[in-house]
Design a protein around this motif. Structure first.
Motif, PDB file in Angstrom:
ATOM      1  N   HIS A 158      -0.288   4.848   0.215  1.00 34.57           N
ATOM      2  CA  HIS A 158      -1.907   5.056   0.281  1.00 34.57           C
ATOM      3  C   HIS A 158      -2.207   4.211   1.530  1.00 34.57           C
ATOM      4  O   HIS A 158      -3.640   4.153   1.740  1.00 34.57           O
ATOM      5  N   THR A 159      -1.516   3.951   2.558  1.00 33.67           N
ATOM      6  CA  THR A 159      -1.887   3.141   3.673  1.00 33.67           C
ATOM      7  C   THR A 159      -3.143   3.632   4.568  1.00 33.67           C
ATOM      8  O   THR A 159      -4.225   3.276   4.793  1.00 33.67           O
TER       9      THR A 159
ATOM     10  N   TRP B 150      -6.241   3.776   2.676  1.00 36.50           N
ATOM     11  CA  TRP B 150      -6.806   2.660   2.752  1.00 36.50           C
ATOM     12  C   TRP B 150      -7.815   2.090   3.857  1.00 36.50           C
ATOM     13  O   TRP B 150      -8.756   1.707   4.151  1.00 36.50           O
ATOM     14  N   ASP B 151      -7.118   2.645   5.049  1.00 33.41           N
ATOM     15  CA  ASP B 151      -7.429   2.524   6.365  1.00 33.41           C
ATOM     16  C   ASP B 151      -8.655   3.190   6.727  1.00 33.41           C
ATOM     17  O   ASP B 151      -9.734   2.761   7.396  1.00 33.41           O
TER      18      ASP B 151
ATOM     19  N   SER C  98      -4.339  -2.470   7.218  1.00 36.99           N
ATOM     20  CA  SER C  98      -3.391  -2.406   6.778  1.00 36.99           C
ATOM     21  C   SER C  98      -2.513  -3.226   7.768  1.00 36.99           C
ATOM     22  O   SER C  98      -1.376  -3.881   7.099  1.00 36.99           O
TER      23      SER C  98
ATOM     24  N   LEU D  30      -5.699  -1.463  -6.774  1.00 39.74           N
ATOM     25  CA  LEU D  30      -6.122  -0.300  -6.238  1.00 39.74           C
ATOM     26  C   LEU D  30      -6.797   0.570  -7.306  1.00 39.74           C
ATOM     27  O   LEU D  30      -6.296   0.791  -8.489  1.00 39.74           O
TER      28      LEU D  30
ATOM     29  N   LEU E 154       0.776  -1.201   0.024  1.00 43.71           N
ATOM     30  CA  LEU E 154      -0.091   0.082   0.124  1.00 43.71           C
ATOM     31  C   LEU E 154       0.832   1.490  -0.028  1.00 43.71           C
ATOM     32  O   LEU E 154       0.353   2.244  -0.517  1.00 43.71           O
TER      33      LEU E 154
ATOM     34  N   TYR F 138      -2.198  -6.173  -4.456  1.00 44.08           N
ATOM     35  CA  TYR F 138      -3.348  -5.030  -4.299  1.00 44.08           C
ATOM     36  C   TYR F 138      -3.790  -4.445  -5.370  1.00 44.08           C
ATOM     37  O   TYR F 138      -2.812  -3.741  -6.372  1.00 44.08           O
TER      38      TYR F 138
END
Length: 381
Positions: A50-51, A54-55, A70, A85, A47, A83
């Motif tokens: 982008h972590t 994402w979360d 994550s 995305l 990720l 992933y």
């Protein structure tokens, strides 16, 4: 409020949003056109930056599964993390976390972390009101030319992934048992008289015998997991789980640091006689693993671990207890509602269809061969 409930309240308050020999060399990360307009799908192994986004999206999904966070995805063992995305212009609007294996010319995709660790309530993730766009983008990616198999287990009921995978076979694969929480008094009012009586009597007996319950601190996690392993060693059925302890230790440590893992222990004379591992993602108490002493005088310590966890979850304002995968009888004494988990399978390309047909045939034949082998052994005795 008791010390244990205070500890759980602190946990809730702090919550924030080997490659196998068959694997082929990693391919360049592609950017695929996904749908009309500015949507595109990017495949990546991690990720990265982008972590956080994402979360934040996981936090808005139904049930907000800890197995999509994550910290969990980063800790589990994978063959080839994949992933997918989905971006709208330069903005991440969703995606899905998969594991990719390559065998005999066919890409095989499973949910990232699927298998012995039994993740539940899985799905794609999406920004609010963008689920349809994310599903459409992923549908285009899955349907592109080439041979591949999707075998996605642990999906929540009404998973958006089911609409993102063309020509998928979806069936129920497991059940989770859960109960909404308000006050502890209301919870026990809905339980059987036998359970309430058992909790009251076993609590008195165990406490008189020196058993105490408490939520551990972060610096106690490794030692507590050592105790968890020691309690499971006498049980042959737990050996497959114990083989996965290195990655389970990683994920639990990461989740503890994020305030989404809580561990309740029962101790007698300074030694652990029971360990309950739980998640608090999304304001829910998800009881994940339990280990307890098999000594007869400690026979009810497991029941008391669940009872204390529920009482403290109520005090901390958690909205439900989810006992996760499995509908064992003891779970139905602790909760009265259920959710289905689904398994989705799909194949694309000639090789993909042949490979999936072979897999399904092997699954049908394996139980027959097992029964034949057992009957032959009995006949030869």
């Amino acid at each position: 409020m008791s010390d244990v409930s205070t500890a759980l309240t602190t946990v809730v308050a702090s919550t924030t949003l080997r490659a196998t020999s068959t694997a082929r060399p990693p391919a360049p990360v592609p950017t695929a056109p996904a749908a009309p307009g500015s949507l595109r799908v990017v495949r990546t192994k991690q990720l990265g930056r982008h972590t956080s986004a994402w979360d934040e999206m996981v936090a808005t999904t139904p049930l907000s599964s800890p197995f999509l966070r994550s910290w969990w995805l980063r800790g589990v063992t994978a063959t080839d993390p994949c992933y997918l995305l989905v971006f709208e212009d330069a903005v991440l609007i969703g995606g899905v976390a998969l594991d990719r294996r390559w065998r005999l010319g066919v890409d095989r995709y499973t949910m990232l972390g699927a298998g012995r660790l039994c993740p539940d309530h899985l799905d794609l993730v999406a920004a609010p009101h963008r689920t349809g766009a994310v599903a459409l983008a992923l549908q285009t990616w899955f349907s592109r030319p080439g041979s591949r198999i999707l075998d996605l287990d642990g999906l929540r009921a009404e998973s958006a992934l089911a609409t993102a995978v063309p020509h998928a076979q979806v069936r129920r694969s497991a059940t989770t048992v859960w109960e909404p929480l308000g006050s502890a008094e209301a919870y026990y009012a809905d339980r059987s008289k036998n359970l309430v009586r058992k909790v009251r009597r076993s609590r008195r007996r165990l406490e008189n015998d020196g058993v105490r319950f408490r939520w551990i601190e972060r610096n106690e996690l490794e030692r507590t997991l050592d105790d968890f392993v020691a309690l499971h060693l006498p049980r042959p059925d737990r050996r497959p789980l114990l083989r996965r302890m290195p990655e389970l230790r990683r994920t639990l440590a990461a989740g503890f640091d994020r305030g989404e893992v809580a561990v309740l222990v029962a101790e007698r004379h300074g030694r652990s006689c029971g360990v309950l591992i739980a998640f608090t993602t999304g304001g829910r108490l998800c009881t994940y693993q339990i280990a307890r002493s098999l000594d007869h005088d400690l026979r009810d310590v497991g029941t008391l671990l669940y009872a204390v966890a529920v009482e403290d979850a109520c005090a901390a304002g958690l909205t439900e207890i989810d006992l996760l995968r499995g509908d064992e009888d003891y779970k139905w004494t602790l909760a009265s509602r259920s959710r289905d988990l689904h398994r989705l399978r799909a194949s694309y390309g000639v090789l993909g269809r042949l490979a999936l047909a072979g897999t399904e045939l092997a699954e049908r034949v394996r139980p027959v061969l097992g029964r034949l082998r057992r009957s032959t052994k009995e006949a030869l005795r």
